[in-house]
Scaffold this motif. Structure first.
Motif, PDB file in Angstrom:
ATOM      1  N   PHE A   1       0.868  -1.232   0.019  1.00 21.56           N
ATOM      2  CA  PHE A   1       0.041   0.071   0.038  1.00 21.56           C
ATOM      3  C   PHE A   1       0.813   1.362   0.012  1.00 21.56           C
ATOM      4  CE2 PHE A   1      -3.530  -2.494   2.255  1.00 21.56           C
ATOM      5  CZ  PHE A   1      -4.022  -3.136   1.183  1.00 21.56           C
ATOM      6  N   ALA A   2       1.932   1.109   0.859  1.00 24.24           N
ATOM      7  CA  ALA A   2       2.849   2.400   0.831  1.00 24.24           C
ATOM      8  C   ALA A   2       3.525   2.755  -0.371  1.00 24.24           C
ATOM      9  CB  ALA A   2       3.829   2.225   2.160  1.00 24.24           C
ATOM     10  N   ALA A   3       3.871   1.605  -1.144  1.00 21.23           N
ATOM     11  CA  ALA A   3       4.519   1.867  -2.432  1.00 21.23           C
ATOM     12  C   ALA A   3       3.667   2.633  -3.397  1.00 21.23           C
ATOM     13  CB  ALA A   3       4.795   0.307  -2.985  1.00 21.23           C
TER      14      ALA A   3
ATOM     15  N   ILE B   1      -4.475   3.251   3.424  1.00 17.62           N
ATOM     16  CA  ILE B   1      -5.606   2.545   4.059  1.00 17.62           C
ATOM     17  C   ILE B   1      -4.870   1.586   5.224  1.00 17.62           C
ATOM     18  CG2 ILE B   1      -7.254   2.915   2.313  1.00 17.62           C
ATOM     19  CD1 ILE B   1      -6.763   0.157   1.413  1.00 17.62           C
ATOM     20  N   ASP B   2      -5.556   1.435   6.187  1.00 13.24           N
ATOM     21  CA  ASP B   2      -5.210   0.477   7.311  1.00 13.24           C
ATOM     22  C   ASP B   2      -5.322  -0.886   6.569  1.00 13.24           C
ATOM     23  OD1 ASP B   2      -4.878  -1.258   9.371  1.00 13.24           O
ATOM     24  OD2 ASP B   2      -6.457  -0.282  10.716  1.00 13.24           O
ATOM     25  N   PRO B   3      -4.285  -1.867   6.724  1.00 14.24           N
ATOM     26  CA  PRO B   3      -4.174  -3.054   6.185  1.00 14.24           C
ATOM     27  C   PRO B   3      -5.286  -3.992   6.964  1.00 14.24           C
ATOM     28  CG  PRO B   3      -2.234  -2.378   6.491  1.00 14.24           C
ATOM     29  CD  PRO B   3      -2.865  -1.376   7.068  1.00 14.24           C
ATOM     30  N   ASP B   4      -5.712  -3.355   7.972  1.00  9.84           N
ATOM     31  CA  ASP B   4      -6.580  -4.372   8.842  1.00  9.84           C
ATOM     32  C   ASP B   4      -8.007  -3.852   8.726  1.00  9.84           C
ATOM     33  OD1 ASP B   4      -4.674  -5.969  10.013  1.00  9.84           O
ATOM     34  OD2 ASP B   4      -4.460  -4.476  11.525  1.00  9.84           O
ATOM     35  N   ALA B   5      -8.226  -2.769   8.084  1.00  8.68           N
ATOM     36  CA  ALA B   5      -9.721  -2.116   7.741  1.00  8.68           C
ATOM     37  C   ALA B   5     -10.479  -3.001   7.028  1.00  8.68           C
ATOM     38  CB  ALA B   5      -9.536  -0.946   7.095  1.00  8.68           C
ATOM     39  N   LEU B   6     -11.791  -3.209   7.330  1.00  9.61           N
ATOM     40  CA  LEU B   6     -12.662  -4.143   6.246  1.00  9.61           C
ATOM     41  C   LEU B   6     -12.931  -3.320   5.388  1.00  9.61           C
ATOM     42  CD1 LEU B   6     -15.086  -5.553   8.961  1.00  9.61           C
ATOM     43  CD2 LEU B   6     -13.042  -6.553   8.115  1.00  9.61           C
ATOM     44  N   VAL B   7     -12.963  -3.838   4.026  1.00 12.56           N
ATOM     45  CA  VAL B   7     -13.205  -3.171   3.010  1.00 12.56           C
ATOM     46  C   VAL B   7     -14.623  -2.405   2.850  1.00 12.56           C
ATOM     47  CG1 VAL B   7     -13.956  -3.754   0.559  1.00 12.56           C
ATOM     48  CG2 VAL B   7     -11.662  -4.628   1.270  1.00 12.56           C
TER      49      VAL B   7
END
Lengths: 530, 353
Positions: A141-143, A148-154
């Motif tokens: 994601f950073a790249a 967005i938070d990798p743990d966030a639900l879509v």
């Protein structure tokens, strides 16, 4: 949108890895694609535009291996690949797709969605710990500057974040498969991923697409939004009725050229529309400041006996309006005036709308319009049950006589109204629904896509019925993306764009070509320039 | 609109004259045999198993006495199944009905036996409890949007616990003889009076659901909540009403239970759960297949008990009851699925409209 500098087009000599040649396709009734060739250069964003039914989805499906063309070849890296492609062969060729629905699972996290392909195929990720997974996702994601938070639900992400996540996932999979950065270039196909996105936040999405093109791949960007194509693409190919009309260098093509290629007519002068003539009557329906579901502060009047069309691109909000006005979908704000009274839409319900005199025939007959397993008579007479009840007991004889009379008057076939509604043909279903809503002579009739799934003969009858209702003084509002139909039936057409009324067509301008033009033309209004 | 051609429209009087002819044609339409078979297959199956068991066990099963016993013994299940059927008709599950029945019976027995209340007053309290439970179910399901299966499973289990607590899980017996008389004591045509209560309820429900404006609205809400809402029906009120009716009929089932047993076992609700569902779903395969309906439910209740009585009389153990009800539920739901699936494909040849 000054965030984006117009891209420098790739050199004319840029490498071409993906080349479709002479593709034709045929579904039995005439060609849906006729000798279409596409040359996709590495590093370019290539637009593919056309009206509904022009063949662009068919072309995409051929690339994905869903369809078998009757002629044509695909060349990848100078080697001919036989068509149709085997299932999932597109991956091995470096092609990745993001479709309109994005293909994300809302109940899973961003991390899980990113690796869904690996999960599904049981690839080595299985052996990674959840923490390592998460770290890899965060890195990816950073790249791509995806905050967005990798743990966030879509399901908790904004629509634009979802679209970017879907694109990042496609690029990630492309790289995992050994294409893109430093490798052979891939092909990223974006099949109208922006249709339902709000305007804000699209810049980041465009930036992401440009970045992907620069580093990894050719991007084929399918759209029918001319603005977007002009903003984002290096070259654009226009399809019409299954034929390739032309491929333009986007920077060098004017909106005018593109629109006329798109709709096949001559572009008319911009500001030539006569003002609507003043009306003697008071409006039957006044709409003010309706906002919600992509509609942003829309207002208009409809007079008794007038048929007004609402149209626009998918996502412009035209099709949400009838639902907002009747409270079928709750609006954020806005009000309507009807019969001398004002109703706030924030508290509108279908029941209140009906009581106020607003009849609404939804577009989705099966899901929203009818109970298909009940009889035609039950469906048609629902609104008038009270008239046929004496102290709560139904007078079935009188009810079925009235149903039979309506079946005759609206030419519903078969005339037997005891059969299940679902057994009727599309046209007869629609006539029965219109009969249901018109029999009490409502002051205002809203109708969404009145002739969807309706055969040609019944289509004409639907028009007649609408016209007669208007003749009796009903104010009719037709929301439809079928411009030919609007031209045939409407006195006036409002073209929505970005949730607002972009243009109003009256008199001679209510014409198929002029409506199409207005739909595709960038409106000269303020809200598009952020 | 210049480009819309006008079509001559027949006038109203002419239509009115034509309508009776259309009705005649509809009446003269021959009743298709397969339709009769489909609608009344369950009646045929009922008669068939009755005949088979009567031939196998002429001395026990094949007697008038046995027939009268079978008919006179199922009113509790019938009331429960009809209550459930009403809820199912608008598209809601109600798992709590069997436990409302037990709670109602507990209240009635406790007030009458331990506190000496007159029977009518005790019944009134039981019915009031049912109204409260029905409204609570409706509040959670209809207004707060929680899944009806989960909500009613929860409220039902709470009621089961409350019933066990109120009675310390002990059976109460010794209710007023007049209630017993008016449930099983008195007979009409040799069948105890509770059977006729069931028949009367069926007549009433068939009339309300089939012939009144309320029934039409219920049918439409059951057809599609969304469509009913867009057509201006007060869907919430109708669904609330059906939850209350389901609870009330269950409470009446509790009254009949107490009358027929002379008392109450507070855990009896659990045994009624499956027969209730089996009857309601099996009922949806008959009379108007694919739709929950009154007479189908009636037939299903007596079909099931006939089968069980017959099996027991030919020597099966009591576990056969669970096997039979469980199997009937699965078969019924599968059959309904197939029936609905078939008529859906019949009714929509285009598939595209």
């Amino acid at each position: 949108m000054q965030l984006l500098q117009p891209p420098a087009p790739p050199e004319g000599g840029a490498a071409v890895r993906f080349h479709l040649r002479g593709v034709s396709m045929d579904f039995g009734a005439g060609k849906v694609l006729d000798d279409v060739s596409l040359e996709l250069r590495d590093g370019e964003v290539h637009g593919l535009i056309g009206e509904n039914g022009c063949g662009k989805s068919t072309l995409i499906k051929i690339l994905a291996g869903f369809h078998t063309p009757i002629a044509g070849t695909l060349e990848v890296g100078g080697q001919e690949v036989p068509l149709p492609l085997a299932p999932a062969q597109f991956r091995d060729l470096g092609m990745h797709f993001v479709h309109q629905d994005l293909g994300l699972v809302p109940s899973l996290t961003a991390t899980e969605n990113l690796f869904v392909d690996a999960i599904a195929r049981g690839l080595p990720l299985r052996t990674l710990s959840p923490a390592a997974w998460r770290a890899r996702a965060a890195e990816t994601f950073a790249a791509f500057d995806l905050e967005i938070d990798p743990d966030a639900l879509v399901s908790q992400l904004t629509p634009t974040e979802c679209a970017r996540l879907a694109i990042v996932r496609a690029v990630h999979e492309m790289r995992e498969a050994g294409f893109g950065r430093d490798g052979r270039s891939g092909l990223l196909v974006l099949d109208e991923p922006t249709v339902f996105l709000p305007r804000e936040g699209r810049d980041q999405l465009y930036a992401l697409v440009r970045e992907v093109a620069a580093a990894d791949a050719a991007v084929l960007f399918v759209s029918h939004d001319l603005d977007e194509v002009q903003l984002l693409t290096d070259r654009v190919t226009v399809l019409r009725d299954g034929r390739l009309i032309d491929t333009f260098r986007t920077r060098e093509a004017s909106s005018r050229e593109l629109v006329s290629a798109l709709i096949g007519g001559e572009l008319q002068e911009f500001e030539s529309h006569p003002r609507p003539r003043a009306r003697e009557t008071r409006p039957a329906l006044t709409v003010r400041d309706v906002t919600g579901e992509g509609v942003d502060g829309v207002g208009f009047d409809v007079h008794p006996g007038e048929i007004v069309g609402l149209t626009g691109l998918l996502g412009s909000g035209f099709d949400a309006l009838p639902y907002l006005l009747t409270g079928a979908v709750r609006a954020q704000r806005g009000e309507i005036g009807l019969g001398g009274r004002t109703h706030a839409l924030g508290a509108m319900t279908p029941r209140a709308a009906l009581a106020a005199g607003l009849a609404f025939v939804p577009g989705d007959r099966k899901r929203l319009g009818s109970a298909p397993q009940l009889s035609v008579a039950d469906n048609m007479m629902l609104l008038r049950l009270g008239e046929f009840a004496v102290r709560g007991v139904m007078r079935d004889g009188a009810l079925s006589r009235e149903a039979a009379r309506l079946a005759e008057a609206y030419d519903i076939r078969p005339r037997d109204t005891t059969v299940a509604y679902g057994s009727l043909s599309g046209g007869n279903q629609q006539k029965a629904l219109i009969a249901k809503w018109l029999q009490s002579s409502p002051p205002v009739l809203l109708i969404h896509e009145p002739t969807q799934g309706v055969d040609v003969g019944a289509r004409q009858q639907v028009f007649e019925v609408l016209d007669e209702a208007a003749g009796r003084g009903t104010a009719v509002v037709v929301a439809s993306s079928d411009n030919e139909q609007l031209a045939q039936v409407c006195h006036r057409v409002l073209v929505l764009s970005g949730g607002r009324v972009g243009e109003e067509l009256t008199g001679d301008d209510v014409d198929k070509h002029r409506i199409s033009e207005a739909v595709y033309r960038r409106p000269p209004s303020r809200e598009r320039e952020i | 609109m210049a480009n819309v051609t006008k079509r001559p429209r027949s006038t109203a009087p002419a239509d009115a004259e034509r309508a009776p002819a259309a009705r005649l044609r509809a009446a003269a339409r021959p009743l298709a045999l397969d339709r009769v078979a489909r609608n009344y297959g369950l009646v045929g199956a009922w008669i068939a198993i009755a005949v088979v068991f009567a031939l196998l066990e002429p001395a026990t099963f094949g007697t008038m006495d046995n027939a009268q016993t079978i008919l006179g013994s199922q009113s509790v299940v019938l009331f429960l199944a009809l209550g459930l059927m009403v809820a199912l008709k608008v598209g809601d599950f109600d798992v709590s009905t069997a436990f409302v029945m037990a709670a109602s019976a507990v209240i009635l027995a406790k007030l009458n036996v331990e506190h000496g209340w007159p029977i009518v007053a005790a019944i009134a309290v039981a019915l009031a409890m049912a109204v409260v439970v029905g409204l609570l179910n409706a509040l959670l399901v209809v207004y707060l949007g929680v899944n009806s299966f989960i909500v009613t499973l929860g409220t039902g289990t709470v009621l089961l616990g409350a019933s066990q607590w109120l009675t310390s899980s002990q059976t109460i017996s010794g209710v007023s003889q007049s209630l017993v008389d008016w449930t099983i004591g008195n007979r009409l045509l040799g069948i105890s009076v509770q059977f006729w209560y069931g028949v009367a309820l069926c007549l009433l429900l068939a009339f309300v659901l089939g012939r009144t404006i309320v029934g039409r609205r219920v049918a439409f809400v059951g057809g599609s909540h969304t469509v009913a809402r867009l057509s201006g029906l007060n869907v919430r009120r109708i669904r609330t009403g059906t939850f209350v009716v389901a609870a009330l009929l269950s409470a009446l089932a509790g009254v009949i239970y107490v009358g027929s047993q002379g008392g109450i076992d507070p855990s009896s609700g659990q045994n009624m759960l499956l027969p209730t569902f089996a009857a309601a779903f099996l009922g949806a395969t008959a009379v108007t297949p694919g739709r929950f309906n009154t007479w189908g439910t009636f037939i299903a209740v007596y079909f099931l008990v006939t089968g069980i009585t017959g099996l027991q009389l030919v020597g099966a153990q009591s576990y056969v009851q669970n096997v039979f009800y469980g199997a009937a539920l699965v078969v019924a739901v599968t059959l309904s699925r197939l029936l609905v699936g078939r008529s859906a494909s019949e009714t929509d040849p285009s598939g595209a409209s």
